[in-house]
Motif scaffolding. Structure first.
Motif, PDB file in Angstrom:
ATOM      1  N   THR A 123      -0.676  -2.097  12.910  1.00  0.00           N
ATOM      2  CA  THR A 123       0.617  -1.776  13.526  1.00  0.00           C
ATOM      3  C   THR A 123       1.785  -2.357  12.722  1.00  0.00           C
ATOM      4  O   THR A 123       2.879  -1.781  12.725  1.00  0.00           O
ATOM      5  N   ALA A 124       1.554  -3.478  12.039  1.00  0.00           N
ATOM      6  CA  ALA A 124       2.601  -4.011  11.161  1.00  0.00           C
ATOM      7  C   ALA A 124       2.930  -3.003  10.068  1.00  0.00           C
ATOM      8  O   ALA A 124       4.098  -2.756   9.750  1.00  0.00           O
ATOM      9  N   GLY A 125       1.890  -2.407   9.500  1.00  0.00           N
ATOM     10  CA  GLY A 125       2.102  -1.388   8.485  1.00  0.00           C
ATOM     11  C   GLY A 125       2.788  -0.159   9.046  1.00  0.00           C
ATOM     12  O   GLY A 125       3.712   0.397   8.425  1.00  0.00           O
ATOM     13  N   LEU A 126       2.363   0.298  10.223  1.00  0.00           N
ATOM     14  CA  LEU A 126       2.970   1.477  10.833  1.00  0.00           C
ATOM     15  C   LEU A 126       4.452   1.252  11.117  1.00  0.00           C
ATOM     16  O   LEU A 126       5.282   2.162  10.947  1.00  0.00           O
ATOM     17  N   THR A 127       4.795   0.031  11.539  1.00  0.00           N
ATOM     18  CA  THR A 127       6.196  -0.269  11.824  1.00  0.00           C
ATOM     19  C   THR A 127       7.026  -0.272  10.545  1.00  0.00           C
ATOM     20  O   THR A 127       8.131   0.287  10.504  1.00  0.00           O
ATOM     21  N   SER A 128       6.516  -0.888   9.500  1.00  0.00           N
ATOM     22  CA  SER A 128       7.242  -0.896   8.227  1.00  0.00           C
ATOM     23  C   SER A 128       7.403   0.523   7.673  1.00  0.00           C
ATOM     24  O   SER A 128       8.455   0.880   7.140  1.00  0.00           O
ATOM     25  N   LEU A 167       0.837  -1.204   0.000  1.00  0.00           N
ATOM     26  CA  LEU A 167       0.000   0.000   0.000  1.00  0.00           C
ATOM     27  C   LEU A 167       0.870   1.252   0.000  1.00  0.00           C
ATOM     28  O   LEU A 167       0.570   2.232  -0.711  1.00  0.00           O
ATOM     29  N   LEU A 168       1.950   1.229   0.751  1.00  0.00           N
ATOM     30  CA  LEU A 168       2.879   2.359   0.786  1.00  0.00           C
ATOM     31  C   LEU A 168       3.487   2.611  -0.594  1.00  0.00           C
ATOM     32  O   LEU A 168       3.580   3.756  -1.048  1.00  0.00           O
ATOM     33  N   ARG A 169       3.882   1.537  -1.279  1.00  0.00           N
ATOM     34  CA  ARG A 169       4.492   1.683  -2.609  1.00  0.00           C
ATOM     35  C   ARG A 169       3.528   2.301  -3.613  1.00  0.00           C
ATOM     36  O   ARG A 169       3.914   3.144  -4.418  1.00  0.00           O
ATOM     37  N   HIS A 170       2.276   1.890  -3.570  1.00  0.00           N
ATOM     38  CA  HIS A 170       1.337   2.257  -4.631  1.00  0.00           C
ATOM     39  C   HIS A 170       0.479   3.489  -4.303  1.00  0.00           C
ATOM     40  O   HIS A 170      -0.103   4.070  -5.217  1.00  0.00           O
ATOM     41  N   ARG A 171       0.382   3.846  -3.031  1.00  0.00           N
ATOM     42  CA  ARG A 171      -0.487   4.976  -2.673  1.00  0.00           C
ATOM     43  C   ARG A 171       0.228   6.082  -1.915  1.00  0.00           C
ATOM     44  O   ARG A 171      -0.365   7.122  -1.635  1.00  0.00           O
ATOM     45  N   GLY A 172       1.477   5.863  -1.536  1.00  0.00           N
ATOM     46  CA  GLY A 172       2.209   6.892  -0.806  1.00  0.00           C
ATOM     47  C   GLY A 172       2.076   6.734   0.697  1.00  0.00           C
ATOM     48  O   GLY A 172       1.161   6.067   1.201  1.00  0.00           O
ATOM     49  N   ALA A 173       2.990   7.380   1.428  1.00  0.00           N
ATOM     50  CA  ALA A 173       3.053   7.192   2.876  1.00  0.00           C
ATOM     51  C   ALA A 173       1.815   7.716   3.592  1.00  0.00           C
ATOM     52  O   ALA A 173       1.322   7.098   4.536  1.00  0.00           O
ATOM     53  N   ARG A 174       1.278   8.861   3.135  1.00  0.00           N
ATOM     54  CA  ARG A 174       0.155   9.450   3.865  1.00  0.00           C
ATOM     55  C   ARG A 174      -1.090   8.566   3.791  1.00  0.00           C
ATOM     56  O   ARG A 174      -1.774   8.333   4.800  1.00  0.00           O
ATOM     57  N   THR A 175      -1.383   8.044   2.603  1.00  0.00           N
ATOM     58  CA  THR A 175      -2.541   7.163   2.457  1.00  0.00           C
ATOM     59  C   THR A 175      -2.331   5.865   3.237  1.00  0.00           C
ATOM     60  O   THR A 175      -3.257   5.359   3.887  1.00  0.00           O
ATOM     61  N   ALA A 176      -1.108   5.323   3.185  1.00  0.00           N
ATOM     62  CA  ALA A 176      -0.812   4.090   3.915  1.00  0.00           C
ATOM     63  C   ALA A 176      -0.956   4.307   5.415  1.00  0.00           C
ATOM     64  O   ALA A 176      -1.509   3.458   6.128  1.00  0.00           O
ATOM     65  N   LEU A 177      -0.479   5.441   5.904  1.00  0.00           N
ATOM     66  CA  LEU A 177      -0.618   5.747   7.331  1.00  0.00           C
ATOM     67  C   LEU A 177      -2.084   5.856   7.737  1.00  0.00           C
ATOM     68  O   LEU A 177      -2.490   5.348   8.791  1.00  0.00           O
ATOM     69  N   ALA A 178      -2.874   6.511   6.906  1.00  0.00           N
ATOM     70  CA  ALA A 178      -4.302   6.655   7.211  1.00  0.00           C
ATOM     71  C   ALA A 178      -4.994   5.296   7.254  1.00  0.00           C
ATOM     72  O   ALA A 178      -5.797   5.011   8.152  1.00  0.00           O
ATOM     73  N   GLY A 179      -4.672   4.428   6.275  1.00  0.00           N
ATOM     74  CA  GLY A 179      -5.282   3.104   6.244  1.00  0.00           C
ATOM     75  C   GLY A 179      -4.874   2.262   7.438  1.00  0.00           C
ATOM     76  O   GLY A 179      -5.717   1.603   8.072  1.00  0.00           O
ATOM     77  N   CYS A 180      -3.595   2.278   7.777  1.00  0.00           N
ATOM     78  CA  CYS A 180      -3.115   1.507   8.924  1.00  0.00           C
ATOM     79  C   CYS A 180      -3.702   2.039  10.228  1.00  0.00           C
ATOM     80  O   CYS A 180      -4.091   1.267  11.113  1.00  0.00           O
TER      81      CYS A 180
END
Length: 407
Positions: free
Chosen positions: A128-133, A84-97
């Protein structure tokens, strides 16, 4: 700290800092606060499972499915959220996580029935796995990477005690919701995170499904070796075949074909297996060879784990100046010494020293080898490399205790 001179699509030279592309520098302590609470979900419930079982009118064995669900969630969530981070960027990935963590915490806090607790633990684990990565991908030096991985180790070493205290002061539901502390760090970081994806390739849905199947099968190998082992082989074969047709898919071929990445991931797996295996073997040996109570043993186990987590920050920071080979030799030697000491001794202080050596090696190895693995791949594949590397480390954490129980 100097900025990385490596442009997109190039690997970074040894010793160079490695900021994430187009991402402003974020204070390291916020990254640690966002990553560290994941360890509460792994170790926080360790001393309160009986209380949870009693309140839910079930057995302790049944309640441990919540811990298993958390383990599955962090194993699956690590590569998925990196995608998700690769394809949508850090901000979107953070929001989803963050949404996953919040929803999971609300479930365990407000719906005290076993199915909701298991689902809530799994959702928090995915988030939290996503937030850690993401936190690891946003580091800009070996020192900041070391701080993030040290935060995981330090929180993990104190999590059983903190979980027990929170249970006594509030309730077991609050203990299970402790991973949500990571949302504090997220609220600060999300406004500073990049909105730009690191990959412009189309999303590889089949690759994501196959990787999820592989991870799920591997997670259950310690519990159901025969069936899960066969499924692991079949799903890995399917993923390898898919990789030939989709080399820039969900699992980038450039990452898994990198010798440095593969060696770093295997070493991280082995160091984690030893450390988490000893976390089960040492208390058992202390119980057999001392007159200590379970509470005394639990308290005694805090200092070697805490020492390992704290020293790992220093080790990872120094590793950038020392070079790869001496660090690898040192960490492997520490881990091997821990195994030998734990196997050959029945003296309490030596058993605890064995755990301290394994803890230093594993916690340091997670940070050191994460730096090595991400330097060996192009910048745009750094999130994928972090996700897959952490997956290997977490699988080591799952396999270690299972191997000890077989022995």
């Amino acid at each position: 700290m100097s900025e990385s001179l490596a442009g997109p699509g190039t690997a970074r030279p040894e010793g160079a800092d490695h900021p994430a592309p187009d991402t402003p520098r974020i204070p390291t302590y916020w990254l640690g606060l966002m990553a560290g609470p994941l360890s509460f979900g792994i170790a926080g419930p360790a001393l309160i499972l009986d209380d949870i079982a009693r309140d839910l009118s079930t057995t302790t064995g049944t309640v441990t499915w919540g811990v298993t669900a958390f383990g599955w969630g962090i194993a699956v969530g690590t590569p998925l959220m990196a995608g998700l981070l690769r394809h949508r960027g850090a901000r979107t990935a953070l929001a989803g996580c963050g949404a996953l963590v919040l929803l999971g915490a609300l479930l365990v806090l407000t719906v005290p029935v076993l199915p909701a607790v298991i689902i809530g633990c799994a959702l928090q684990a995915l988030g939290t796995a996503g937030l850690t990565s993401i936190a690891m991908s946003l580091t800009n030096s070996a020192r900041s990477m070391g701080f993030v991985t040290a935060s995981l180790a330090v929180v993990g070493s104190t999590a059983p005690l903190v979980g027990s205290l929170v249970n006594d002061a509030i309730n077991w539901q609050a203990t299970l919701a402790l991973p949500a502390i990571s949302l504090i760090g997220l609220l600060v970081i999300i406004g500073r995170a990049s909105t730009r994806p690191t990959s412009t390739a189309s999303f590889d849905g089949l690759g994501a499904v196959l990787l999820t199947a592989v991870v799920t099968a591997l997670v259950f190998v310690p519990h159901y070796p025969a069936v899960a082992g066969v499924l692991s082989v079949l799903t890995i074969a399917a993923l390898v075949r898919h990789l030939r047709f989709k080399p820039q898919g969900f699992v980038p071929a450039v990452v898994v074909r990198s010798p440095v990445f593969l060696i770093s991931s295997v070493l991280a797996f082995l160091l984690a297996a030893v450390n988490f295996g000893l976390m089960f073997a040492v208390p058992s040996s202390l119980s057999d060879h001392t007159s200590w109570s379970s509470g005394t043993i639990g308290g005694a186990m805090v200092w070697p784990l805490l020492l390992g987590g704290a020293l790992s920050w220093v080790v990872v920071a120094l590793s950038a100046k020392v070079g790869r080979q001496p660090v690898i030799i040192t960490l492997v030697a520490l881990s091997a010494a821990g195994v030998v000491l734990a196997s050959a001794s029945t003296v309490a202080i030596l058993l605890l020293l064995a755990q301290a050596l394994a803890s230093i090696a594993a916690a340091s190895g997670q940070g050191v080898f994460a730096v090595h693995s991400t330097k060996a791949v192009p910048d745009e594949e750094r999130p994928a490399a972090i996700g897959l590397f952490n997956l290997c480390y977490l699988l080591g954490a799952a396999f270690g205790p299972a191997i000890v129980s077989l022995l």
